[in-house]
Enzyme design. Structure first.
Site, PDB file in Angstrom:
ATOM      1  N   SER A  40       0.868  -1.182   0.000  1.00 23.52           N
ATOM      2  CA  SER A  40       0.000   0.000   0.000  1.00 23.52           C
ATOM      3  C   SER A  40       0.906   1.235   0.000  1.00 23.52           C
ATOM      4  O   SER A  40       0.969   1.984   0.948  1.00 23.52           O
ATOM      5  CB  SER A  40      -0.936  -0.012   1.208  1.00 23.52           C
ATOM      6  N   HIS A 153      -3.372  -6.166   2.413  1.00 21.43           N
ATOM      7  CA  HIS A 153      -2.436  -7.131   3.013  1.00 21.43           C
ATOM      8  C   HIS A 153      -3.076  -8.496   3.252  1.00 21.43           C
ATOM      9  O   HIS A 153      -2.424  -9.402   3.758  1.00 21.43           O
ATOM     10  CB  HIS A 153      -1.881  -6.604   4.341  1.00 21.43           C
ATOM     11  N   GLU A 162      -4.790  -2.512   9.249  1.00 18.59           N
ATOM     12  CA  GLU A 162      -4.057  -3.053  10.406  1.00 18.59           C
ATOM     13  C   GLU A 162      -4.770  -2.763  11.730  1.00 18.59           C
ATOM     14  O   GLU A 162      -5.162  -1.628  11.982  1.00 18.59           O
ATOM     15  CB  GLU A 162      -2.647  -2.432  10.465  1.00 18.59           C
ATOM     16  N   GLU A 203       1.653  -9.446   7.117  1.00 17.84           N
ATOM     17  CA  GLU A 203       2.463  -9.011   8.255  1.00 17.84           C
ATOM     18  C   GLU A 203       2.329  -9.952   9.450  1.00 17.84           C
ATOM     19  O   GLU A 203       2.696  -9.600  10.565  1.00 17.84           O
ATOM     20  CB  GLU A 203       2.108  -7.573   8.624  1.00 17.84           C
ATOM     21  N   ASP A 240      -4.093   1.120  11.550  1.00 17.65           N
ATOM     22  CA  ASP A 240      -3.669   1.777  10.312  1.00 17.65           C
ATOM     23  C   ASP A 240      -4.779   1.517   9.304  1.00 17.65           C
ATOM     24  O   ASP A 240      -4.976   0.382   8.862  1.00 17.65           O
ATOM     25  CB  ASP A 240      -2.337   1.215   9.800  1.00 17.65           C
ATOM     26  N   GLU A 283      -3.459   5.648  12.139  1.00 15.53           N
ATOM     27  CA  GLU A 283      -2.555   5.957  11.032  1.00 15.53           C
ATOM     28  C   GLU A 283      -3.343   6.044   9.730  1.00 15.53           C
ATOM     29  O   GLU A 283      -4.269   5.264   9.513  1.00 15.53           O
ATOM     30  CB  GLU A 283      -1.495   4.850  10.942  1.00 15.53           C
ATOM     31  N   ASP A 310       1.348   8.478   6.981  1.00 11.26           N
ATOM     32  CA  ASP A 310       2.254   7.534   6.302  1.00 11.26           C
ATOM     33  C   ASP A 310       2.303   7.889   4.814  1.00 11.26           C
ATOM     34  O   ASP A 310       3.206   8.611   4.364  1.00 11.26           O
ATOM     35  CB  ASP A 310       1.755   6.091   6.549  1.00 11.26           C
ATOM     36  N   LYS A 335       9.724   5.205   7.248  1.00  9.65           N
ATOM     37  CA  LYS A 335      10.138   4.006   6.502  1.00  9.65           C
ATOM     38  C   LYS A 335      11.349   4.382   5.658  1.00  9.65           C
ATOM     39  O   LYS A 335      11.247   5.253   4.782  1.00  9.65           O
ATOM     40  CB  LYS A 335       9.013   3.557   5.572  1.00  9.65           C
ATOM     41  N   HIS A 363       8.296  -1.115   9.571  1.00 12.65           N
ATOM     42  CA  HIS A 363       8.661  -2.098   8.545  1.00 12.65           C
ATOM     43  C   HIS A 363       7.816  -1.850   7.281  1.00 12.65           C
ATOM     44  O   HIS A 363       7.041  -0.898   7.239  1.00 12.65           O
ATOM     45  CB  HIS A 363       8.381  -3.514   9.090  1.00 12.65           C
ATOM     46  N   LYS A 386       6.516  -0.180  14.646  1.00  8.63           N
ATOM     47  CA  LYS A 386       5.551  -1.210  14.233  1.00  8.63           C
ATOM     48  C   LYS A 386       6.268  -2.162  13.291  1.00  8.63           C
ATOM     49  O   LYS A 386       6.930  -1.737  12.334  1.00  8.63           O
ATOM     50  CB  LYS A 386       4.261  -0.618  13.648  1.00  8.63           C
TER      51      LYS A 386
HETATM   52  P1  PGA Z   1       3.059  -1.246   3.100  1.00 12.63           P
HETATM   53  O1  PGA Z   1       2.124  -1.163   4.373  1.00 12.63           O
HETATM   54  O2  PGA Z   1       4.403  -1.676   3.524  1.00 12.63           O
HETATM   55  O3  PGA Z   1       2.342  -2.258   2.237  1.00 12.63           O
HETATM   56  O4  PGA Z   1       3.053   0.130   2.480  1.00 12.63           O
HETATM   57  C1  PGA Z   1       2.527  -0.667   5.605  1.00 12.63           C
HETATM   58  C2  PGA Z   1       1.756   0.572   5.990  1.00 12.63           C
HETATM   59  O5  PGA Z   1       0.848   1.025   5.257  1.00 12.63           O
HETATM   60  O6  PGA Z   1       2.040   1.144   7.024  1.00 12.63           O
HETATM   61 ZN    ZN Z   2       0.492   2.771   6.768  1.00 11.10          ZN
END
Ligand code: PGA
Ligand code: ZN
Length: 423
Positions: A40, A153, A162, A203, A240, A283, A310, A335, A363, A386
């Site tokens: 995502s 996911h 999430e 995840e 999230d 998030e 994010d 990230k 991650h 996370k």
């Molecule tokens: P992604 O998801 O690694 O698939 O982008 C993680 C997130 O959205 O925080």
């Molecule tokens: Zn996110």
């Protein structure tokens, strides 16, 4: 000094190719690092270079990125002092020359940047977190454990991506991890009793066939109590939403819930969820294309909980600056591969702190066995990380590294706990 740099194509946790780099120093020490990959992803992220050659790995090969490291980056870096991390990271940006690292690939650049830091730490004989953070690095983060997966996911009807356990009432990282793990296994038992699937998403969280966020949150509360912990006080909750994936023509489409909501209606819905459940962090509650939505929820709920950006901020210092000025949120997800160098990632966190934003090290849904982010979270004293569920080795690698760091720091370690997380 850097003697030799080698890149290779390896696999990530979803079975897709990714890049790994080794930086060898003339002292004989070396550092190795692998980069992760998102599903995502935010559209403003630095570019992940893929071959697009359909005859290999369905177009997902990274041989071009490997070539760029071995043939373009390596000759420029050989002979340089590896401890000049920020200088070399800037040189990498210059070599690429584009705003989003699209020429050499952010995956190629980041793998070099990370292995450079690790090689230097090895040569100095100190742990990576201590090299990156110095003597001030001593805060062990609260793990935000994603135990129910939805969105892109997982293949279930859950719209939100999430659902996380936040064991913030613990006294140490090790205890927090244990609390989360016991709740995770209790949750598995509950799902079995309800004849719901216990197969897991990307995840490591369960991906049961449920459609409403309330159902997921109720399951979590029940599991926390059954595991012997106090919901809210000892283990809180976080989500999230990854709302960029739900946004179409100005509206939020929630097929699992059977609703299409406006920005205002969605804000109201979040308000109710936060009244009814001990949620401490949301998030991406709105799309990366909807800063107005972020502003609205931050003005309504930002005094009580963390609102984390994010997709909308993508670890980019320029975008974080904008978010601080516009009060879009009050925290930023971090990230490494969204921005592409270790130095810029550190700058992003420092900028967030200066604007009184929290930072959460994260991650990606496609991960590797590399636990760099565990060290990074302690190095920058973010107090929160996370890194998925306590299942699947690419997730547990990070938890296990944090256990090692806590042990290494001994009495010097400080577990972040509630005060770090609370608004
Ligand atoms: P992604 O998801 O690694 O698939 O982008 C993680 C997130 O959205 O925080
Ligand atoms: Zn996110």
């Amino acid at each position: 000094r850097i003697a030799r740099i080698r890149a290779r194509e390896i696999l990530d946790s979803r079975g897709n190719p990714t890049i790994e780099v080794e930086v060898h120093l003339d002292s004989g020490f070396y550092g190795r690092a692998c980069v992760p990959s998102g599903a995502s992803t935010g559209k403003h992220e630095a570019l992940e270079l893929r071959d697009k050659d359909k005859s290999r790995y369905l177009g997902k090969g990274v041989q071009k990125a490997v070539f760029n490291v071995n043939e373009i980056i390596a000759p420029q870096l050989e002979g340089l002092d590896s401890s000049r991390q920020s200088e070399i990271d800037m040189l990498l940006c210059e070599l690429d020359g584009t705003e989003n690292k699209s020429k050499l690939g952010a995956n190629a650049i980041l793998a070099v940047s990370m292995s450079l830091a690790r090689a230097t730490a090895e040569e100095l004989g100190i742990p990576l977190f201590a090299y990156l953070g110095g003597v001030r690095a001593r805060v062990l983060p609260v793990p935000f454990m994603n135990v129910i997966n939805g969105g892109v996911h997982a293949d279930n009807p859950l719209d939100f991506q999430e659902f996380m356990l936040v064991p913030w009432g613990a006294e140490s990282f090790a205890q927090a991890l244990r609390m989360g793990v016991e709740t995770y296994h209790t949750l598995k038992g509950l799902l079995k009793e309800k004849k719901l699937s216990t197969s897991v998403g990307d995840e490591g969280g369960f991906a049961p066939q449920i459609g409403s966020p309330e159902e997921a949150l109720d399951l979590l509360l029940f599991a926390i109590e059954k595991a012997g912990y106090k919901p809210g006080e000892e283990i809180a909750l976080a989500m999230d939403v990854a709302a960029s994936e739900l946004y179409k023509e100005g509206l939020y489409h929630l097929p699992g819930l059977g609703k299409i909501l406006s920005r205002e209606e969605l804000t109201e819905y979040y308000g109710k969820l936060c009244e009814n459940y001990p949620i401490v962090l949301l998030e991406d509650p709105f799309s990366e294309d909807d800063p107005e939505g972020f502003k609205l929820i931050t003005s309504k709920l930002g005094g009580k909980i963390q609102i984390v950006g994010d997709d909308i901020l993508v670890t980019n210092p320029k975008r974080i600056k904008w978010a601080i000025e516009e009060k879009l949120c009050n925290a930023v997800l971090i990230k490494l591969n969204q921005i592409g160098t270790v130095t810029e990632t550190i700058q992003a966190v420092e900028l967030a702190y200066r604007g009184s934003f929290r930072a959460m090290i994260s991650h990606r849904s496609g991960e590797t066995e590399d636990a760099f982010i565990a060290d990074l979270s302690v190095a920058l004293n973010t107090g929160q990380i996370k890194t998925g569920a306590p299942a699947r080795s690419e997730r547990t690698a990070k938890f296990n590294q944090l256990l090692r760091i806590e042990e290494y720091l001994g009495d010097g370690a400080l577990f972040a706990g509630k005060e770090f997380i609370k608004k």
